[in-house]
Enzyme design. Structure first.
Site, PDB file in Angstrom:
ATOM      1  N   TYR A  11       0.820  -1.223   0.000  1.00 26.33           N
ATOM      2  CA  TYR A  11       0.000   0.000   0.000  1.00 26.33           C
ATOM      3  C   TYR A  11       0.857   1.279   0.000  1.00 26.33           C
ATOM      4  O   TYR A  11       0.789   2.086  -0.936  1.00 26.33           O
ATOM      5  CB  TYR A  11      -0.924  -0.060   1.226  1.00 26.33           C
ATOM      6  N   ASP A  30       9.676  -7.278  -4.415  1.00 23.63           N
ATOM      7  CA  ASP A  30       8.506  -7.622  -3.590  1.00 23.63           C
ATOM      8  C   ASP A  30       8.217  -9.106  -3.801  1.00 23.63           C
ATOM      9  O   ASP A  30       8.282  -9.594  -4.933  1.00 23.63           O
ATOM     10  CB  ASP A  30       7.297  -6.778  -4.011  1.00 23.63           C
ATOM     11  N   ASN A  75       5.580  -7.334   7.633  1.00 19.23           N
ATOM     12  CA  ASN A  75       4.242  -7.666   8.128  1.00 19.23           C
ATOM     13  C   ASN A  75       3.863  -6.577   9.126  1.00 19.23           C
ATOM     14  O   ASN A  75       4.717  -6.104   9.874  1.00 19.23           O
ATOM     15  CB  ASN A  75       4.244  -9.034   8.794  1.00 19.23           C
ATOM     16  N   TYR A 140       4.997  -6.680  16.797  1.00 18.38           N
ATOM     17  CA  TYR A 140       5.146  -5.822  15.620  1.00 18.38           C
ATOM     18  C   TYR A 140       5.964  -4.569  15.960  1.00 18.38           C
ATOM     19  O   TYR A 140       6.973  -4.256  15.316  1.00 18.38           O
ATOM     20  CB  TYR A 140       3.759  -5.440  15.080  1.00 18.38           C
ATOM     21  N   ASN A 169      -1.511   6.612  11.315  1.00 20.03           N
ATOM     22  CA  ASN A 169      -2.406   5.737  10.550  1.00 20.03           C
ATOM     23  C   ASN A 169      -2.495   6.148   9.087  1.00 20.03           C
ATOM     24  O   ASN A 169      -3.207   7.095   8.750  1.00 20.03           O
ATOM     25  CB  ASN A 169      -3.786   5.714  11.201  1.00 20.03           C
ATOM     26  N   LEU A 189      -9.508   0.263   9.696  1.00 24.25           N
ATOM     27  CA  LEU A 189     -10.820   0.866   9.934  1.00 24.25           C
ATOM     28  C   LEU A 189     -11.443   1.506   8.684  1.00 24.25           C
ATOM     29  O   LEU A 189     -12.588   1.197   8.343  1.00 24.25           O
ATOM     30  CB  LEU A 189     -10.699   1.909  11.063  1.00 24.25           C
ATOM     31  N   ARG A 220      -7.086   7.965  16.748  1.00 24.18           N
ATOM     32  CA  ARG A 220      -5.883   7.786  15.930  1.00 24.18           C
ATOM     33  C   ARG A 220      -5.649   9.031  15.075  1.00 24.18           C
ATOM     34  O   ARG A 220      -6.564   9.817  14.806  1.00 24.18           O
ATOM     35  CB  ARG A 220      -6.041   6.579  14.988  1.00 24.18           C
ATOM     36  N   ARG A 282      -9.937  -4.779  20.994  1.00 28.18           N
ATOM     37  CA  ARG A 282      -8.993  -5.626  20.268  1.00 28.18           C
ATOM     38  C   ARG A 282      -7.681  -5.643  21.056  1.00 28.18           C
ATOM     39  O   ARG A 282      -7.260  -4.600  21.556  1.00 28.18           O
ATOM     40  CB  ARG A 282      -8.794  -5.008  18.878  1.00 28.18           C
TER      41      ARG A 282
END
Ligand code: UDP
Length: 321
Positions: A11, A30, A75, A140, A169, A189, A220, A282
Site C-alpha cells: 500500500y 517484492d 508484516n 510488531y 495511521n 478501519l 488515531r 482488540r
C-alpha cells in the site's frame, strides 16, 4: 543512480513508487505475499523475490547503480504479531538483516525505513514527539524498534546513513484513482467502513467503547498515503544533499479522530448509513495515538497537504471503483 524499493507492491510502497518514478529510476523488490503486482507503476522495474534472499540482492546491487533503499516490506498487523511472533521477527527483523548486510557489502549507503507509532506503545502524553519514550507493547512494534536500534549501530561504524519514518495511521488513495488501500484480509478501519457502506460487509464492529477518550472509542491520527510518500522522497533528498543523516521522524497530521468520528465522516462523504456493532476491545490497541510532526516540518519543510475529508474522499473514490 537508481532507488531500490523493497515492498513496492504494498500500500504505502506503491504510492511512493508512483511519486518516485517521476524523477528517479526505480527497482521494486517484492515477494507479493501481501502486495499486488498491479499496484506497481509500470515505469518501475519489478523483481519478484524475497528481501531475505542474498542471491537476489547480489544480483540487484551488481546490475544497478543503487543509491538508496526504501524499505517498506514487512508484516504490519498488531494482532497477528501477538499470535505469531516468530513470523514478525523472521520477516521484519531477520530478512531486514540480510538486506542491510548486502547493502554494507555492496557499499549502498542510504536507507529509508518504514517504522511505526507502535514503537511508542501506550504513551504518557497526548502529543507524541520523537522524544517520547519508546515502549512497544506487541511484537510488531518491537520488531520495528529493533531495526531502528540496529540502524543507529550501523551508522556508527559504516559509511551508512538512514532516516526512520514512524507512520501513524496511513489512509487514503492516490489522486489518479489508479491505486489505493487494499489488504487481504482487510483489518483497517477506513477501508472496512467504506466496504460496508458499499454493501460488501454486513456491519462494522467498533472495538471498545470504554477507552479514556471523549467518546470512549480509540483515537488515531490519520495521514494521507501521498503525504507519507512525499516525506520519503524529502528524506532521501535531504540525505543525498548532505542536509540530514541518521534521523527519526514522526509522520502524522497532529489531529486525533475517534473510531466514531471516522464512521461519521465516512457516512457524510458517502451519503450512506452504517450498521454499527459495539464489540469488545482488540488486543494491543492503545487508547489514543496522535503525532507531533514538527521535527520533520522544521528540518525538511514537510507538511501534510491532505486533511481527514481529503483522505476519506480519496479512499471513497477508489473503493467505489
Ligand atoms: N477498529 C475498529 N473496527 C474495525 C477496525 C479497526 O473499531 O473493524 C479500530 C481499532 O481498534 C483502532 C482503530 O480502529 O482503534 C484503527 O485501527 P486500524 O486497524 O485501522 O489501525 P491501527 O491503529 O491498528 O494501526
Amino acid at each position: 543512480m537508481a532507488i531500490l524499493v523493497c515492498g513496492g507492491a504494498g500500500y504505502i510502497g506503491s504510492h511512493t513508487v508512483k511519486e518516485l518514478v517521476n524523477t528517479y529510476e526505480v527497482i521494486v523488490l517484492d515477494n507479493l505475499t501481501t502486495g499486488f503486482e498491479q499496484l506497481i507503476d509500470p515505469k518501475a522495474a519489478f523483481v519478484k523475490g524475497d528481501l531475505g534472499d542474498p542471491a537476489i540482492l547480489d544480483d540487484i546491487f551488481t546490475t544497478h547503480d543503487i543509491d538508496a533503499v526504501f524499505h517498506f516490506a514487512a508484516n504490519s498487523l498488531v494482532g497477528e504479531s501477538v499470535e505469531n511472533p516468530l513470523k514478525y521477527y523472521r520477516n521484519n527483523v531477520g530478512a531486514t538483516l540480510v538486506l542491510l548486510d548486502k547493502m554494507i557489502e555492496h557499499g549502498v549507503k542510504r536507507f529509508i525505513f518504514s517504522s511505526t507509532a507502535a514503537t511508542y506503545g501506550i504513551p504518557d502524553t497526548d502529543m507524541i514527539t520523537e522524544k517520547t519514550k519508546t515502549n512497544p507493547i506487541n511484537p510488531y512494534g518491537r520488531s520495528k524498534l529493533m531495526i531502528e536500534q540496529i540502524l543507529a549501530d550501523l551508522a556508527n561504524v559504516h559509511d551508512f546513513q538512514y532516516v526512520v519514518l514512524r507512520y501513524f495511521n496511513a489512509a487514503g488513495a492516490h489522486e489518479s484513482g489508479e491505486i489505493g488501500e487494499s489488504h487481504d484480509p482487510e483489518s483497517h478501519l477506513i477501508p472496512i467502513v467504506l466496504q460496508h457502506l458499499l454493501g460488501q460487509r454486513d456491519k462494522i464492529s467498533v472495538f471498545g467503547t470504554d477507552y479514556e477518550t471523549a467518546d470512549g472509542t480509540c483515537v488515531r491520527d490519520y495521514i494521507h498515503v501521498t503525504d507519507l510518500a512525499r516525506a520519503h522522497i524529502l528524506s532521501y533528498e535531504g540525505m543525498a544533499g548532505g542536509k540530514i543523516a541518521n534521523k527519526t521522524y514522526n509522520l502524522g497530521n497532529g489531529a486525533g479522530y475517534s473510531v466514531k468520528e471516522i464512521i461519521e465522516t465516512c457516512q457524510q462523504i458517502s451519503g450512506k448509513e452504517a450498521v454499527v456493532d459495539y464489540a469488545a476491545k482488540r488486543a494491543g490497541d492503545p487508547a489514543a495515538l496522535v503525532a507531533s510532526s514538527d521535527k520533520i516540518s522544521e528540518e525538511l519543510g514537510w507538511k501534510p497537504a491532505f486533511n481527514l475529508n481529503d483522505i476519506i474522499s480519496s479512499a471513497w473514490a477508489w473503493h467505489s471503483n
